[in-house]
Write a protein that holds these residues in place. Structure first.
Motif, PDB file in Angstrom:
ATOM      1  N   ASP A   1       0.839  -1.193   0.000  1.00  0.00           N
ATOM      2  CA  ASP A   1       0.000   0.000   0.000  1.00  0.00           C
ATOM      3  C   ASP A   1       0.880   1.252   0.000  1.00  0.00           C
ATOM      4  O   ASP A   1       1.868   1.308   0.739  1.00  0.00           O
ATOM      5  CB  ASP A   1      -0.889  -0.023   1.250  1.00  0.00           C
ATOM      6  N   PRO A   2       0.561   2.258  -0.819  1.00  0.00           N
ATOM      7  CA  PRO A   2       1.397   3.460  -0.897  1.00  0.00           C
ATOM      8  C   PRO A   2       1.642   4.140   0.445  1.00  0.00           C
ATOM      9  O   PRO A   2       2.745   4.652   0.691  1.00  0.00           O
ATOM     10  CB  PRO A   2       0.615   4.365  -1.848  1.00  0.00           C
ATOM     11  N   LYS A   3       0.638   4.142   1.313  1.00  0.00           N
ATOM     12  CA  LYS A   3       0.829   4.765   2.623  1.00  0.00           C
ATOM     13  C   LYS A   3       1.858   3.999   3.448  1.00  0.00           C
ATOM     14  O   LYS A   3       2.678   4.606   4.147  1.00  0.00           O
ATOM     15  CB  LYS A   3      -0.505   4.831   3.367  1.00  0.00           C
TER      16      LYS A   3
ATOM     17  N   ARG B   1       5.664   5.245   4.846  1.00  0.00           N
ATOM     18  CA  ARG B   1       6.163   5.057   6.215  1.00  0.00           C
ATOM     19  C   ARG B   1       7.435   4.222   6.234  1.00  0.00           C
ATOM     20  O   ARG B   1       8.377   4.514   6.962  1.00  0.00           O
ATOM     21  CB  ARG B   1       5.097   4.384   7.083  1.00  0.00           C
ATOM     22  N   LEU B   2       7.446   3.165   5.432  1.00  0.00           N
ATOM     23  CA  LEU B   2       8.581   2.249   5.422  1.00  0.00           C
ATOM     24  C   LEU B   2       9.848   2.945   4.934  1.00  0.00           C
ATOM     25  O   LEU B   2      10.931   2.772   5.506  1.00  0.00           O
ATOM     26  CB  LEU B   2       8.248   1.045   4.544  1.00  0.00           C
ATOM     27  N   THR B   3       9.720   3.739   3.895  1.00  0.00           N
ATOM     28  CA  THR B   3      10.905   4.352   3.302  1.00  0.00           C
ATOM     29  C   THR B   3      11.434   5.533   4.118  1.00  0.00           C
ATOM     30  O   THR B   3      12.529   6.029   3.829  1.00  0.00           O
ATOM     31  CB  THR B   3      10.612   4.802   1.859  1.00  0.00           C
ATOM     32  N   ARG B   4      10.685   5.984   5.103  1.00  0.00           N
ATOM     33  CA  ARG B   4      11.226   7.018   5.988  1.00  0.00           C
ATOM     34  C   ARG B   4      12.393   6.490   6.814  1.00  0.00           C
ATOM     35  O   ARG B   4      13.309   7.237   7.162  1.00  0.00           O
ATOM     36  CB  ARG B   4      10.125   7.537   6.929  1.00  0.00           C
TER      37      ARG B   4
ATOM     38  N   GLY C   1      -1.095  -4.593   9.291  1.00  0.00           N
ATOM     39  CA  GLY C   1      -0.645  -3.215   9.329  1.00  0.00           C
ATOM     40  C   GLY C   1      -0.231  -2.767  10.715  1.00  0.00           C
ATOM     41  O   GLY C   1       0.749  -2.011  10.874  1.00  0.00           O
ATOM     42  N   GLN C   2      -0.938  -3.234  11.729  1.00  0.00           N
ATOM     43  CA  GLN C   2      -0.591  -2.877  13.106  1.00  0.00           C
ATOM     44  C   GLN C   2       0.736  -3.497  13.525  1.00  0.00           C
ATOM     45  O   GLN C   2       1.520  -2.874  14.249  1.00  0.00           O
ATOM     46  CB  GLN C   2      -1.708  -3.313  14.049  1.00  0.00           C
ATOM     47  N   LEU C   3       0.998  -4.706  13.069  1.00  0.00           N
ATOM     48  CA  LEU C   3       2.268  -5.359  13.412  1.00  0.00           C
ATOM     49  C   LEU C   3       3.443  -4.641  12.761  1.00  0.00           C
ATOM     50  O   LEU C   3       4.459  -4.369  13.415  1.00  0.00           O
ATOM     51  CB  LEU C   3       2.227  -6.828  12.981  1.00  0.00           C
ATOM     52  N   VAL C   4       3.312  -4.325  11.477  1.00  0.00           N
ATOM     53  CA  VAL C   4       4.376  -3.590  10.804  1.00  0.00           C
ATOM     54  C   VAL C   4       4.515  -2.201  11.413  1.00  0.00           C
ATOM     55  O   VAL C   4       5.633  -1.697  11.615  1.00  0.00           O
ATOM     56  CB  VAL C   4       4.111  -3.498   9.289  1.00  0.00           C
TER      57      VAL C   4
END
Length: 367
Positions: free
Chosen positions: A109-111, A115-118, A160-163
């Motif tokens: 998901d783009p959102k 977050r991941l790439t930050r 999503g909550q785990l990640v």
């Protein structure tokens, strides 16, 4: 548990094959079960198959103060599920649906990607998720997360909550591809890839890609699927805490969550090594190629190797005291569960001695 288990299993993997041709007696395995089924372990299931013969047994209790445990009872496989997740990804790769060295972000998901790439490189690949070289912080070993699961046992956790927990509570262990650190977070993302590529929920993807073709009728993703043939699920303990009533969603998103039986795990691991899972021989070779960064842990894609040569054992452990292993050189498969996260070394000792007995016929139980 993984580090202790690796040390003890390494001893078993060095067992000599020059021992006398002693037939592995059932009484030897019975003795090993009896040794392992003592507090804090409620019960033990063991299934061993190999050239010297087959053994299936159980001892102890299905639950503390409950009925006797049966060899056919189901149990939570926990991280043994990672081998299934890796197999699902590899089967999709065989079919040209994805490439292992593709960047994982294109499937997310783009959102989540934002977050991941930050915190992480945009160059994380699918392969790095499976061999634990992505550098992703492991939410599952975070003490605060473990406390949250234990204190809110009926909470429903989403992938999503785990990640998100990993992103909020930890930092990268290293740049992608520059190290090795076991991480459930990577397997949650791998499951998201599977769902994106197949258009199915993870439970159905497991069934379509693995469970139905291999006729594993007692294996399913807890909380998201139903078994083809229902078996009672033995209680899993953490110390004295019975977790049978916990909401399983904290462990059902790629890194764990499968419920299975000793018979099904034996059928799966033997099919994997006997060429009945993948269509191309090179796929299994890819799976069994340890990443150099993992060093002595020799972790490939969803499975790791102990020892070398003919007695080398490929295996994966699970948090609730489960082990699935196979030795291509000796053709011995071993599956066991003690249904106890805090087993105080009893699982490791059982696997070490059972593997030695299966390979050499040497019974050290009563010595």
């Amino acid at each position: 548990m993984r580090r202790v288990l690796s040390t003890l299993l390494a001893v078993a993997c060095m067992a000599t094959l020059t021992a006398g041709p002693v037939q592995a007696a059932e009484t030897g395995f019975d003795c090993l079960l009896a040794q392992a089924a003592k507090p804090p372990v409620p019960g033990v299931i063991l299934q061993v198959r190999g050239p010297r013969g087959d053994y299936t047994g159980a001892t102890g209790k299905f639950a503390l103060n409950g009925r006797d445990l049966r060899p056919t009872d189901a149990f939570r496989a926990a991280s043994v599920s990672k081998t299934f997740t890796a197999v699902a990804v590899l089967k999709l790769a065989e079919r040209g649906k994805l490439r292992l060295d593709q960047r994982v972000q294109q499937y997310l998901d783009p959102k989540l990607v934002t977050r991941l790439t930050r915190s992480y490189s945009p160059k994380i690949t699918i392969r790095q998720l499976l061999d634990h070289t992505a550098g992703l912080y492991d939410y599952a070993t975070d003490p605060d997360w473990q406390a949250a699961v234990g204190s809110h046992a009926r909470r429903t956790w989403t992938a999503g909550q785990l990640v998100g927990w990993a992103l909020d509570h930890g930092k990268p262990y290293f740049p992608a591809g520059k190290g090795y650190h076991y991480s459930d977070t990577g397997y949650v993302l791998a499951a998201k890839v599977i769902e994106k590529v197949t258009g199915q929920r993870l439970a159905q993807a497991y069934r379509t890609l693995i469970l139905d073709p291999l006729k594993l009728e007692h294996t399913y993703l807890e909380g998201q699927d139903r078994p083809r043939v229902a078996k009672p699920v033995a209680h899993a303990y953490r110390g004295t805490v019975d977790t049978r009533g916990w909401n399983p969603s904290f462990d059902t998103h790629g890194g764990g969550g499968l419920v299975t039986t000793a018979g099904d795990l034996t059928a799966f691991v033997r099919a994997l090594f006997e060429g009945k899972v993948f269509t191309k021989p090179g796929t299994l070779r890819t799976m069994l190629t340890p990443t150099p960064q993992s060093g002595e842990e020799a972790y490939g894609l969803g499975i790791q190797r102990l020892g070398s040569g003919k007695t080398a054992l490929w295996y994966h452990p699970g948090f609730w005291g489960t082990i699935m292993g196979y030795s291509p050189g000796t053709k011995v498969s071993l599956v066991t569960t003690v249904n106890q996260a805090d087993d105080q070394g009893l699982l490791s000792a059982l696997v070490q001695k059972a593997y030695t007995l299966a390979v050499t016929g040497t019974d050290s139980c009563r010595r």
